[in-house]
Scaffold this motif. Sequence first.
Motif, PDB file in Angstrom:
ATOM      1  N   ASN A  62      17.194  -0.904  -6.494  1.00 39.88           N
ATOM      2  CA  ASN A  62      19.024  -0.524  -6.443  1.00 39.88           C
ATOM      3  C   ASN A  62      19.564  -0.914  -6.770  1.00 39.88           C
ATOM      4  O   ASN A  62      21.428  -0.603  -6.694  1.00 39.88           O
ATOM      5  N   GLY A  63      19.524  -1.232  -8.100  1.00 42.45           N
ATOM      6  CA  GLY A  63      20.646  -1.505  -9.080  1.00 42.45           C
ATOM      7  C   GLY A  63      20.630  -0.499  -9.884  1.00 42.45           C
ATOM      8  O   GLY A  63      20.925   0.440 -10.263  1.00 42.45           O
ATOM      9  N   ARG A  76       7.518   3.197  -6.657  1.00 43.04           N
ATOM     10  CA  ARG A  76       8.009   1.770  -7.238  1.00 43.04           C
ATOM     11  C   ARG A  76       6.751   0.802  -8.374  1.00 43.04           C
ATOM     12  O   ARG A  76       6.038   0.694  -7.195  1.00 43.04           O
ATOM     13  N   ASN A 114      12.434  -8.320  -3.225  1.00 49.39           N
ATOM     14  CA  ASN A 114      13.816  -8.346  -3.727  1.00 49.39           C
ATOM     15  C   ASN A 114      14.356  -7.219  -3.876  1.00 49.39           C
ATOM     16  O   ASN A 114      14.408  -6.888  -4.815  1.00 49.39           O
ATOM     17  N   LYS A 115      14.063  -6.718  -3.201  1.00 48.17           N
ATOM     18  CA  LYS A 115      14.086  -4.789  -2.828  1.00 48.17           C
ATOM     19  C   LYS A 115      15.438  -4.437  -3.552  1.00 48.17           C
ATOM     20  O   LYS A 115      15.358  -3.863  -4.992  1.00 48.17           O
ATOM     21  N   LYS A 116      16.326  -5.382  -3.089  1.00 50.50           N
ATOM     22  CA  LYS A 116      17.640  -4.671  -3.587  1.00 50.50           C
ATOM     23  C   LYS A 116      18.385  -5.243  -4.331  1.00 50.50           C
ATOM     24  O   LYS A 116      18.830  -4.643  -5.730  1.00 50.50           O
ATOM     25  N   ASP A 117      17.673  -5.873  -5.000  1.00 52.28           N
ATOM     26  CA  ASP A 117      17.804  -6.640  -6.567  1.00 52.28           C
ATOM     27  C   ASP A 117      17.578  -5.665  -7.643  1.00 52.28           C
ATOM     28  O   ASP A 117      17.405  -5.470  -8.766  1.00 52.28           O
ATOM     29  N   TYR A 118      15.917  -5.190  -7.644  1.00 55.06           N
ATOM     30  CA  TYR A 118      15.081  -4.595  -8.473  1.00 55.06           C
ATOM     31  C   TYR A 118      15.199  -3.645  -8.180  1.00 55.06           C
ATOM     32  O   TYR A 118      15.133  -2.529  -9.436  1.00 55.06           O
TER      33      TYR A 118
END
Length: 193
Positions: free
Chosen positions: A192-193, A112, A186-190
Motif C-alpha cells: 500500500n505504499g 500480489r 506486513n501488507k500495508k508496508d509492502y
Amino acid sequence: MLVFVGSTNPVKINATKIEFEHAFPQESIKVVGIKVASNVADQPIGLEKVTQGAINRAKNVMQKAKKDYLSEFSSHNEIFAVGIEAGFVPIPSSISGYLDFQFCAIVNSEDRLSLSSGSGLDFPPKVVKLLLDNPQIELGDIMGQLSGDKNIKHKEGAIGFYSQGRITRTDITRQGVQMALIPFINKKDYFNG
C-alpha cells in the motif's frame, strides 16, 4: 485460508504448510499440491531462470486451481499460490562458481507477488561440472547416485547429504517460504505504499 503449491513434492508441500501455519496462526489453512510446469529447464541455471521458474509455478498453479478447485474459492477468505524452484546461480569467489538456492514465489488472489529465497549452498565442483556439461540431468539424479538413495530429492535433499543431516531440504525450503511471506504479513508496508 487455501494455499496451492505448484508441486506434488512432499518437501515443498510440508515446508509451505509449516510456514503458513506459523505466519497465520489464527487461520485454518488447507494446503494442496498440484503438479504444474515451471516453464524453465528441469535444472535451471542462472538467477533469471531460477526465479522465473518459481514465479511461473506460482502463477500456473493459481490458474490451474481456479479451474480445478473453483468451488473452493468461494469458501475461503484468502487464497495463495506458491511456486518453489531450486537452481544454480553464478556467484563469484564460491568454490564451484555457483550456489544452489531455493526460490519461493507467492501470489495471492489479488495478484500480489512476493519473491524470496533461502540459504545458498556451494556444491563440490565435480557436481556442478556434471550439471553444466549435462543440462538434461537434474541435481536430484546426481545426488541419487552419490547418496545411493534415488528418492533423496523428496526427502532430505543434497543439503541433508552434504550437511550430514544437520540441515534438510525442508529446512532450506522453509526459509524461502518464510522470506516470501514477509510482505503478506506486513501488507500495508509492502503493498500500500
